[in-house]
Motif scaffolding. Structure first.
Motif, PDB file in Angstrom:
ATOM      1  N   PHE A 162      38.272  60.452  33.486  1.00  0.00           N
ATOM      2  CA  PHE A 162      38.476  60.486  32.037  1.00  0.00           C
ATOM      3  C   PHE A 162      39.964  60.436  31.706  1.00  0.00           C
ATOM      4  N   LEU A 163      40.773  61.262  32.400  1.00  0.00           N
ATOM      5  CA  LEU A 163      42.212  61.304  32.131  1.00  0.00           C
ATOM      6  C   LEU A 163      42.888  59.986  32.507  1.00  0.00           C
ATOM      7  N   SER A 164      42.449  59.380  33.590  1.00  0.00           N
ATOM      8  CA  SER A 164      43.012  58.095  34.003  1.00  0.00           C
ATOM      9  C   SER A 164      42.718  57.024  32.954  1.00  0.00           C
ATOM     10  N   SER A 165      41.500  57.019  32.440  1.00  0.00           N
ATOM     11  CA  SER A 165      41.140  56.071  31.384  1.00  0.00           C
ATOM     12  C   SER A 165      41.959  56.326  30.124  1.00  0.00           C
ATOM     13  N   ALA A 166      42.140  57.592  29.784  1.00  0.00           N
ATOM     14  CA  ALA A 166      42.914  57.938  28.591  1.00  0.00           C
ATOM     15  C   ALA A 166      44.371  57.515  28.741  1.00  0.00           C
ATOM     16  N   ARG A 167      44.936  57.676  29.933  1.00  0.00           N
ATOM     17  CA  ARG A 167      46.324  57.241  30.162  1.00  0.00           C
ATOM     18  C   ARG A 167      46.451  55.725  30.033  1.00  0.00           C
ATOM     19  N   ALA A 168      45.423  55.008  30.519  1.00  0.00           N
ATOM     20  CA  ALA A 168      45.446  53.544  30.404  1.00  0.00           C
ATOM     21  C   ALA A 168      45.431  53.136  28.935  1.00  0.00           C
ATOM     22  N   VAL A 169      44.626  53.809  28.136  1.00  0.00           N
ATOM     23  CA  VAL A 169      44.577  53.497  26.706  1.00  0.00           C
ATOM     24  C   VAL A 169      45.911  53.857  26.050  1.00  0.00           C
ATOM     25  N   ALA A 170      46.501  55.001  26.442  1.00  0.00           N
ATOM     26  CA  ALA A 170      47.769  55.438  25.838  1.00  0.00           C
ATOM     27  C   ALA A 170      48.905  54.461  26.147  1.00  0.00           C
ATOM     28  N   SER A 171      48.820  53.792  27.291  1.00  0.00           N
ATOM     29  CA  SER A 171      49.893  52.849  27.639  1.00  0.00           C
ATOM     30  C   SER A 171      49.610  51.437  27.131  1.00  0.00           C
ATOM     31  N   TRP A 172      48.484  51.251  26.485  1.00  0.00           N
ATOM     32  CA  TRP A 172      48.095  49.948  25.957  1.00  0.00           C
ATOM     33  C   TRP A 172      49.036  49.501  24.849  1.00  0.00           C
ATOM     34  N   GLN A 173      49.365  48.234  24.875  1.00  0.00           N
ATOM     35  CA  GLN A 173      50.185  47.637  23.821  1.00  0.00           C
ATOM     36  C   GLN A 173      49.359  46.564  23.119  1.00  0.00           C
ATOM     37  N   SER A 174      49.567  46.423  21.854  1.00  0.00           N
ATOM     38  CA  SER A 174      48.831  45.431  21.062  1.00  0.00           C
ATOM     39  C   SER A 174      48.990  44.053  21.694  1.00  0.00           C
ATOM     40  N   GLY A 175      47.906  43.320  21.787  1.00  0.00           N
ATOM     41  CA  GLY A 175      47.925  41.989  22.376  1.00  0.00           C
ATOM     42  C   GLY A 175      47.589  42.000  23.854  1.00  0.00           C
ATOM     43  N   GLN A 176      47.664  43.163  24.506  1.00  0.00           N
ATOM     44  CA  GLN A 176      47.312  43.264  25.919  1.00  0.00           C
ATOM     45  C   GLN A 176      45.804  43.389  26.044  1.00  0.00           C
ATOM     46  N   ALA A 177      45.306  42.891  27.167  1.00  0.00           N
ATOM     47  CA  ALA A 177      43.894  43.130  27.475  1.00  0.00           C
ATOM     48  C   ALA A 177      43.787  44.564  27.970  1.00  0.00           C
ATOM     49  N   LEU A 178      42.834  45.259  27.457  1.00  0.00           N
ATOM     50  CA  LEU A 178      42.649  46.651  27.862  1.00  0.00           C
ATOM     51  C   LEU A 178      41.623  46.681  28.984  1.00  0.00           C
ATOM     52  N   MET A 179      42.058  46.262  30.153  1.00  0.00           N
ATOM     53  CA  MET A 179      41.179  46.212  31.320  1.00  0.00           C
ATOM     54  C   MET A 179      41.925  46.846  32.481  1.00  0.00           C
ATOM     55  N   GLY A 180      41.192  47.321  33.421  1.00  0.00           N
ATOM     56  CA  GLY A 180      41.801  47.879  34.607  1.00  0.00           C
ATOM     57  C   GLY A 180      40.760  48.611  35.420  1.00  0.00           C
ATOM     58  N   PRO A 181      41.039  48.833  36.688  1.00  0.00           N
ATOM     59  CA  PRO A 181      40.049  49.478  37.548  1.00  0.00           C
ATOM     60  C   PRO A 181      39.738  50.911  37.111  1.00  0.00           C
ATOM     61  N   GLN A 182      40.670  51.550  36.406  1.00  0.00           N
ATOM     62  CA  GLN A 182      40.445  52.934  36.008  1.00  0.00           C
ATOM     63  C   GLN A 182      39.529  53.056  34.797  1.00  0.00           C
ATOM     64  N   LEU A 183      39.314  51.983  34.070  1.00  0.00           N
ATOM     65  CA  LEU A 183      38.487  52.054  32.870  1.00  0.00           C
ATOM     66  C   LEU A 183      37.022  51.848  33.215  1.00  0.00           C
ATOM     67  N   ASP A 184      36.199  52.609  32.594  1.00  0.00           N
ATOM     68  CA  ASP A 184      34.759  52.501  32.738  1.00  0.00           C
ATOM     69  C   ASP A 184      34.316  51.150  32.172  1.00  0.00           C
ATOM     70  N   PRO A 185      33.406  50.424  32.850  1.00  0.00           N
ATOM     71  CA  PRO A 185      32.950  49.128  32.328  1.00  0.00           C
ATOM     72  C   PRO A 185      32.379  49.218  30.912  1.00  0.00           C
ATOM     73  N   GLU A 186      31.676  50.296  30.599  1.00  0.00           N
ATOM     74  CA  GLU A 186      31.139  50.449  29.244  1.00  0.00           C
ATOM     75  C   GLU A 186      32.272  50.583  28.232  1.00  0.00           C
ATOM     76  N   LEU A 187      33.347  51.287  28.612  1.00  0.00           N
ATOM     77  CA  LEU A 187      34.501  51.431  27.730  1.00  0.00           C
ATOM     78  C   LEU A 187      35.191  50.082  27.551  1.00  0.00           C
ATOM     79  N   GLN A 188      35.303  49.306  28.639  1.00  0.00           N
ATOM     80  CA  GLN A 188      35.926  47.997  28.552  1.00  0.00           C
ATOM     81  C   GLN A 188      35.168  47.087  27.578  1.00  0.00           C
ATOM     82  N   GLU A 189      33.838  47.148  27.609  1.00  0.00           N
ATOM     83  CA  GLU A 189      33.041  46.323  26.708  1.00  0.00           C
ATOM     84  C   GLU A 189      33.272  46.705  25.263  1.00  0.00           C
ATOM     85  N   LYS A 190      33.368  48.006  24.994  1.00  0.00           N
ATOM     86  CA  LYS A 190      33.536  48.479  23.630  1.00  0.00           C
ATOM     87  C   LYS A 190      34.906  48.134  23.065  1.00  0.00           C
TER      88      LYS A 190
END
Length: 191
Positions: A162-190
């Motif tokens: 959960f924390l790893s996914s949250a850190r990935a979202v926190a480091s996200w910049q507009s225009g970037q794809a929000l994908m990565g091995p730490q993100l849950d596939p269901e979260l990536q779809e949403k």
């Protein structure tokens, strides 16, 4: 003629049975209490009794203080665990606002999200390992450690994911794809 049982000075017979309560035993008890009431002994009995009660009071007060401290620590653990639940909800809300909210608010939301992640991480470390500063004892029993750390679905692995996914979202910049091995596939779809 029945012979009286011989007794020793404690009032017990030779074979370990109590001596019959007879006049000699009553005289000995009477003499004992008479000596306690004598002017030479009575003050010492009184002082001994007062000291004994004082010692018992101090010991009981110390034990009560110890129990109160344990209960306070338990209260802090419960409060911190409740805050963890709130933080998980807040991190989820802030992550959603960061990705889907107005671009003008992203800096403030990102800062709040990072603060919530840091607080949740520090609180988790205190709950697991203990913290003298926060007055939290850490995991006390082996059973609690098993619940936190054993298995692929342990609380520790779920929280770290959960924390790893949250850190990935926190480091996200507009225009970037929000994908990565730490993100849950269901979260990536949403997202």
């Amino acid at each position: 003629m029945v012979k009286a049982q011989e007794t020793n000075s404690t009032g017990w017979g030779r074979n370990g049975t109590p001596a019959p309560a007879g006049p000699r035993r009553a005289e000995r008890l009477s003499g004992f209490f008479h000596r306690l009431a004598s002017p030479n002994v009575a003050p010492w009995v009184f002082i001994g009794t007062v000291v004994l009660f004082g010692l018992l009071s101090v010991l009981s007060h110390a034990r009560i203080d110890e129990l109160v401290a344990e209960e306070e620590a338990t209260g802090r653990v419960i409060g911190m665990a409740a805050r963890q639940r709130m933080l998980s909800q807040r991190i989820t809300l802030l992550s959603n606002r960061l990705v889907n909210g107005p671009p003008a608010e992203r800096g403030r939301v990102r800062s709040e999200l990072q603060s919530a992640i840091n607080l949740m991480t520090a609180s988790h470390e205190a709950l697991v390992g203990g913290s003298e500063v926060q007055g939290v004892p850490g995991l006390r029993t082996e059973h609690m450690r098993d619940i936190y750390f054993d298995g692929s679905e342990s609380l520790e692995s779920l929280l770290q994911h959960f924390l790893s996914s949250a850190r990935a979202v926190a480091s996200w910049q507009s225009g970037q794809a929000l994908m990565g091995p730490q993100l849950d596939p269901e979260l990536q779809e949403k997202l």
